[in-house]
Motif scaffolding. Structure first.
Motif, PDB file in Angstrom:
ATOM      1  N   GLY A 119       0.804  -1.220   0.000  1.00 22.02           N
ATOM      2  CA  GLY A 119       0.000   0.000   0.000  1.00 22.02           C
ATOM      3  C   GLY A 119       0.833   1.265   0.000  1.00 22.02           C
ATOM      4  O   GLY A 119       0.415   2.296  -0.526  1.00 22.02           O
ATOM      5  N   ARG A 120       2.020   1.203   0.580  1.00 16.70           N
ATOM      6  CA  ARG A 120       2.909   2.369   0.608  1.00 16.70           C
ATOM      7  C   ARG A 120       3.258   2.829  -0.800  1.00 16.70           C
ATOM      8  O   ARG A 120       3.479   4.001  -1.051  1.00 16.70           O
ATOM      9  CB  ARG A 120       4.189   2.009   1.368  1.00 16.70           C
ATOM     10  N   PHE A 121       3.292   1.901  -1.745  1.00 16.81           N
ATOM     11  CA  PHE A 121       3.737   2.213  -3.096  1.00 16.81           C
ATOM     12  C   PHE A 121       2.577   2.465  -4.060  1.00 16.81           C
ATOM     13  O   PHE A 121       2.801   2.661  -5.248  1.00 16.81           O
ATOM     14  CB  PHE A 121       4.632   1.074  -3.612  1.00 16.81           C
ATOM     15  N   LEU A 122       1.364   2.456  -3.544  1.00 11.84           N
ATOM     16  CA  LEU A 122       0.179   2.679  -4.369  1.00 11.84           C
ATOM     17  C   LEU A 122      -0.444   4.011  -3.994  1.00 11.84           C
ATOM     18  O   LEU A 122      -1.236   4.100  -3.065  1.00 11.84           O
ATOM     19  CB  LEU A 122      -0.826   1.530  -4.183  1.00 11.84           C
ATOM     20  N   GLY A 123      -0.065   5.051  -4.706  1.00  9.11           N
ATOM     21  CA  GLY A 123      -0.446   6.432  -4.447  1.00  9.11           C
ATOM     22  C   GLY A 123      -1.695   6.694  -3.641  1.00  9.11           C
ATOM     23  O   GLY A 123      -1.618   7.042  -2.467  1.00  9.11           O
TER      24      GLY A 123
END
Length: 166
Positions: A119-123
């Motif tokens: 989730g950290r990498f999904l804007g």
């Protein structure tokens, strides 16, 4: 918005001592539920990477500050999820950001605790995944492990394109 980003980047380029705490604050705010949907942290991190690549800013202090900021921001979002759990479905904010919250929930169904990391990498999901983790009562230590791993990797990874330009 671009004017404010340019002003911010010019300020940190001219005031190197302020760069790490300000970038840390941007990462923190960008990781907090709802605020993160409005913050342009990705653009700021890539541009900060360009300043680092041009030797205008130091890499390590900024990377560490950004990691700490997003780690703390996710903890705030997780706490929000745990505290408002029963009332979130009836809150006005839920109605406004329902699709983002539902996508975060689906990410948990598909990946379990790894959703915190991914989730950290999904804007758009970046600030809502930790909140959903709190709502779903993900065990605190599991959340912290995934949160820490993603917080260490995310800032340098997002600064890398800017660094690579120079």
């Amino acid at each position: 918005m671009q004017e404010y980003i340019d002003l911010f980047l010019n300020f940190i380029a001219q005031n190197k001592a302020w760069a790490p705490p300000l970038i840390g604050m941007v990462a923190l705010l960008e990781s907090i539920f709802v605020i993160g949907l409005l913050m342009p942290a990705t653009v700021i991190l890539v541009a900060t990477g360009a300043l680092i690549g041009a030797d205008a800013l130091p890499f390590w202090p900024i990377s560490v500050a950004a990691s700490i900021g997003c780690f703390l921001g996710d903890n705030i979002s997780y706490t929000i999820g745990r505290k408002v759990r029963p009332g979130l479905l009836h809150a006005r904010i839920y109605q406004r950001y329902r699709n983002v919250i539902l996508r975060s929930h689906l990410l948990f169904r598909k990946f379990g605790i790894y959703a915190v990391f991914f989730g950290r990498f999904l804007g758009p999901l970046r600030s809502s995944v930790p909140t959903v983790a709190g709502v779903l009562r993900v065990p605190f230590y599991k959340f912290q492990l995934a949160n820490f791993c993603s917080a260490v990797i995310w800032p340098p990874l997002y600064m890398l394109p800017g660094i690579a330009i120079f």
